[in-house]
Design a protein around this motif. Structure first.
Motif, PDB file in Angstrom:
ATOM      1  N   HIS A 142      21.920 165.441  93.031  1.00  0.00           N
ATOM      2  CA  HIS A 142      22.055 166.187  91.770  1.00  0.00           C
ATOM      3  C   HIS A 142      20.827 167.045  91.525  1.00  0.00           C
ATOM      4  O   HIS A 142      19.768 166.880  92.148  1.00  0.00           O
TER       5      HIS A 142
ATOM      6  N   PRO B 103      26.030 166.362  78.218  1.00  0.00           N
ATOM      7  CA  PRO B 103      26.922 167.115  79.100  1.00  0.00           C
ATOM      8  C   PRO B 103      26.239 168.284  79.811  1.00  0.00           C
ATOM      9  O   PRO B 103      26.720 168.723  80.864  1.00  0.00           O
ATOM     10  N   THR B 104      25.138 168.781  79.270  1.00  0.00           N
ATOM     11  CA  THR B 104      24.455 169.916  79.901  1.00  0.00           C
ATOM     12  C   THR B 104      23.307 169.473  80.795  1.00  0.00           C
ATOM     13  O   THR B 104      22.554 170.305  81.307  1.00  0.00           O
ATOM     14  N   SER B 105      23.151 168.161  80.990  1.00  0.00           N
ATOM     15  CA  SER B 105      22.048 167.639  81.794  1.00  0.00           C
ATOM     16  C   SER B 105      22.167 168.081  83.252  1.00  0.00           C
ATOM     17  O   SER B 105      23.280 168.246  83.790  1.00  0.00           O
TER      18      SER B 105
ATOM     19  N   ASN C  49      24.388 166.263  85.911  1.00  0.00           N
ATOM     20  CA  ASN C  49      25.810 166.567  86.061  1.00  0.00           C
ATOM     21  C   ASN C  49      26.065 167.651  87.106  1.00  0.00           C
ATOM     22  O   ASN C  49      27.178 167.754  87.630  1.00  0.00           O
ATOM     23  N   ARG C  50      25.059 168.455  87.390  1.00  0.00           N
ATOM     24  CA  ARG C  50      25.190 169.493  88.419  1.00  0.00           C
ATOM     25  C   ARG C  50      24.859 168.857  89.762  1.00  0.00           C
ATOM     26  O   ARG C  50      23.698 168.687  90.130  1.00  0.00           O
TER      27      ARG C  50
ATOM     28  N   ASP D  61      33.569 170.239  85.398  1.00  0.00           N
ATOM     29  CA  ASP D  61      32.820 169.289  84.568  1.00  0.00           C
ATOM     30  C   ASP D  61      33.704 168.106  84.168  1.00  0.00           C
ATOM     31  O   ASP D  61      33.484 167.477  83.135  1.00  0.00           O
TER      32      ASP D  61
ATOM     33  N   THR E 128      29.842 170.452  88.113  1.00  0.00           N
ATOM     34  CA  THR E 128      28.985 171.286  87.262  1.00  0.00           C
ATOM     35  C   THR E 128      28.744 170.565  85.933  1.00  0.00           C
ATOM     36  O   THR E 128      29.366 169.534  85.650  1.00  0.00           O
ATOM     37  N   ASP E 129      27.850 171.129  85.133  1.00  0.00           N
ATOM     38  CA  ASP E 129      27.688 170.620  83.772  1.00  0.00           C
ATOM     39  C   ASP E 129      28.748 171.259  82.877  1.00  0.00           C
ATOM     40  O   ASP E 129      29.648 171.962  83.356  1.00  0.00           O
ATOM     41  N   SER E 130      28.656 171.050  81.569  1.00  0.00           N
ATOM     42  CA  SER E 130      29.689 171.537  80.649  1.00  0.00           C
ATOM     43  C   SER E 130      29.416 172.948  80.128  1.00  0.00           C
ATOM     44  O   SER E 130      30.193 173.460  79.315  1.00  0.00           O
TER      45      SER E 130
ATOM     46  N   LEU F   7      31.612 163.989  84.474  1.00  0.00           N
ATOM     47  CA  LEU F   7      30.192 164.084  84.148  1.00  0.00           C
ATOM     48  C   LEU F   7      29.477 162.785  84.497  1.00  0.00           C
ATOM     49  O   LEU F   7      29.972 161.689  84.215  1.00  0.00           O
TER      50      LEU F   7
END
Length: 313
Positions: free
Chosen positions: A161, A258-260, A263-264, A249, A204-206, A252
């Motif tokens: 990640h 969710p934007t961490s 998550n990517r 997304d 991906t993230d959100s 997750l």
């Protein structure tokens, strides 16, 4: 008194033509047979052992001393191998799902890809060894913070990640960073030796992609495909990958954020044999002989019972 006559004893010396009736040739033949047996033993050991096993055999034979009370390497501890390796890596017997590595003995040691035997990795010990080796590769590249390893019922899951210090991709792009590319090149020889099939999934993230014609689905799929292509270019057989998946997304890793960057990520799932067979059966279901046949499909659909609302009419 009866005269028995004179007894004459005649000694006859053997000529040179009788020399072949001696026993010296038997000794020479026994030496020859012993040398041939030793040669065949050496050839057998070379055929059934890996490079690391041969080094262990050589070390155990060279360092063995009857005066030090060390166990004899010539006594087989119930194993079918020429020298008992005392739990060290051995080749898996055909048709058996026995562990080929003793991870307890290898714990804490610096592992190399040569420690792996080619074949399927199905046991818990095999997966632990792979996790140890992959973890050490990431640590040597300073990417241990990017790596998550999980032994799951379906196999071994490798999650790589994003990290604030070492991103995997350029933000919003499928271009691999130099660090991530280097790690994948070192993982490719592992996936060459490990014959379990592989699923590669991109996540991906959100954060929504700006373009209306390109979404997180496209981005996650492109990243997973780039990982597959690099692994194949670096030595992994093309047939090793069973599936490439775009997840966007939808799965997750850090649901609280969710934007961490966690998550990517890209996940590599080494499938166990049951999981691989289940996935193959899933995609083969409904296709006779793996080929679409319009007539057979129409006949099968006509045999299905009609829905309740249609039957009521």
């Amino acid at each position: 008194m009866r005269d028995h006559g004179t007894v004459i004893v005649k000694r006859k010396s053997r000529g040179k033509h009788d020399s072949h009736h001696g026993g010296a040739w038997k000794v020479a033949f026994a030496d020859f047979a012993l040398a041939m047996m030793a040669l065949f033993m050496v050839l057998w050991i070379l055929a059934v052992s890996s490079e690391q096993e041969r080094e262990l055999v050589s070390t155990s034979l060279r360092d063995y001393s009857v005066f030090e009370g060390s166990p004899s390497p010539y006594l087989l501890g119930g194993t079918p191998f020429p020298v008992d390796l005392q739990g060290m890596p051995i080749d898996q017997l055909p048709g058996q799902e026995t562990p080929r590595h003793d991870t307890v003995a290898l714990a804490g040691e610096e592992l190399a890809i040569t420690a792996l035997s080619r074949g399927r990795f199905e046991s818990e010990q095999d997966r632990q060894l792979l996790a140890m080796l992959i973890g050490q590769l990431a640590e040597r590249r300073g990417m241990e913070g990017n790596l998550l390893l999980d032994i799951v019922p379906e196999g071994l899951r490798v999650q790589i990640h994003d990290h604030s210090q070492k991103p995997m991709f350029s933000r919003g792009s499928a271009r691999l960073s130099a660090d991530f590319e280097g790690l994948l090149k070192e993982l490719a020889p592992i996936f060459d030796k490990v014959e379990n099939r592989l699923i590669i999934s991109g996540h991906t993230d959100s954060v929504r992609y700006v373009s209306q014609h390109y979404s997180n689905w496209d981005l996650s799929g492109a990243r997973a495909q780039n990982v597959r292509q690099l692994l194949e270019l670096s030595g992994m057989p093309a047939g090793r990958v069973l599936q490439v998946v775009a997840m966007s997304d939808q799965a997750l890793l850090d649901k609280q954020q969710p934007t961490s960057g966690a998550n990517r990520r890209v996940e590599l799932l080494l499938l166990s044999r049951p999981a691989e067979q289940l996935l193959e059966q899933l995609f083969d279901a409904g296709l006779p002989n793996g080929v679409f046949n319009k007539a057979e499909q129409s006949a099968r659909l006509s045999e299905r019972p009609a829905p309740p609302e249609v039957a009521a009419q």
